[in-house]
Write a protein that holds these residues in place. Sequence first.
Motif, PDB file in Angstrom:
ATOM      1  N   ALA A 233     -14.363   7.507   2.620  1.00 28.44           N
ATOM      2  CA  ALA A 233     -14.563   8.879   2.144  1.00 28.44           C
ATOM      3  C   ALA A 233     -14.510   8.887   0.621  1.00 28.44           C
ATOM      4  O   ALA A 233     -14.160   7.884  -0.006  1.00 28.44           O
ATOM      5  N   GLU A 234     -14.847  10.031   0.039  1.00 29.19           N
ATOM      6  CA  GLU A 234     -14.749  10.148  -1.421  1.00 29.19           C
ATOM      7  C   GLU A 234     -13.295  10.128  -1.866  1.00 29.19           C
ATOM      8  O   GLU A 234     -12.981   9.637  -2.940  1.00 29.19           O
ATOM      9  N   LYS A 235     -12.414  10.687  -1.044  1.00 31.82           N
ATOM     10  CA  LYS A 235     -10.989  10.680  -1.337  1.00 31.82           C
ATOM     11  C   LYS A 235     -10.275  10.021  -0.165  1.00 31.82           C
ATOM     12  O   LYS A 235     -10.455  10.423   0.977  1.00 31.82           O
TER      13      LYS A 235
ATOM     14  N   GLY B 173     -12.231   6.549  -8.719  1.00 32.70           N
ATOM     15  CA  GLY B 173     -11.697   5.529  -9.602  1.00 32.70           C
ATOM     16  C   GLY B 173     -10.275   5.747 -10.085  1.00 32.70           C
ATOM     17  O   GLY B 173      -9.764   4.962 -10.876  1.00 32.70           O
ATOM     18  N   GLN B 174      -9.618   6.795  -9.622  1.00 31.36           N
ATOM     19  CA  GLN B 174      -8.247   7.104 -10.062  1.00 31.36           C
ATOM     20  C   GLN B 174      -7.290   7.029  -8.880  1.00 31.36           C
ATOM     21  O   GLN B 174      -7.545   7.599  -7.831  1.00 31.36           O
TER      22      GLN B 174
ATOM     23  N   VAL C 118      -5.652  -0.257  -6.922  1.00 28.00           N
ATOM     24  CA  VAL C 118      -6.879  -0.214  -6.133  1.00 28.00           C
ATOM     25  C   VAL C 118      -8.059  -0.562  -7.030  1.00 28.00           C
ATOM     26  O   VAL C 118      -8.155  -0.069  -8.154  1.00 28.00           O
ATOM     27  N   GLN C 119      -8.931  -1.432  -6.525  1.00 26.42           N
ATOM     28  CA  GLN C 119     -10.162  -1.807  -7.223  1.00 26.42           C
ATOM     29  C   GLN C 119     -11.335  -1.610  -6.285  1.00 26.42           C
ATOM     30  O   GLN C 119     -11.184  -1.684  -5.063  1.00 26.42           O
ATOM     31  N   GLU C 120     -12.518  -1.375  -6.876  1.00 26.66           N
ATOM     32  CA  GLU C 120     -13.754  -1.257  -6.104  1.00 26.66           C
ATOM     33  C   GLU C 120     -14.618  -2.480  -6.396  1.00 26.66           C
ATOM     34  O   GLU C 120     -15.375  -2.476  -7.357  1.00 26.66           O
TER      35      GLU C 120
END
Length: 122
Positions: free
Chosen positions: A86-88, A107-108, A29-31
């Motif tokens: 969401a944050e998670k 980020g994890q 996963v990347q942002e």
Amino acid sequence: MRSWMRIVLVIMLTAGLFACDSMELTIAVQEPEEGWLEVINSNDRVLKDAHLVVEAFESEGATRPCGKEVVSSWEPGQAIRVKACAEKIRFTLTTGGETARFSYSMGQLYRRIGRKEVPIVK
């Protein structure tokens, strides 16, 4: 005697749930930008008829659906862009009779095994 049978039944059902998850399916996963995520097929094979379910984690045991992507042929390294809702976030990937569960937060990326989350090292 009945309570013993119930315990055995619960153990068998729980084991069956964990046995269904594939440890071979992997994602990254990347942002790329604020509010968006790219979910990448990090397997070394093409995934046929891949279903990616995206859920927002709200509290222990509570999630809400954010989206679902269906890809007929997901190439290695190919990204699917999804909203960071969401944050998670929880991801469930199903393809070819295999299922793998992940979560992503700050980020994890984590692999979900039952209720436990194991960090995936980049």
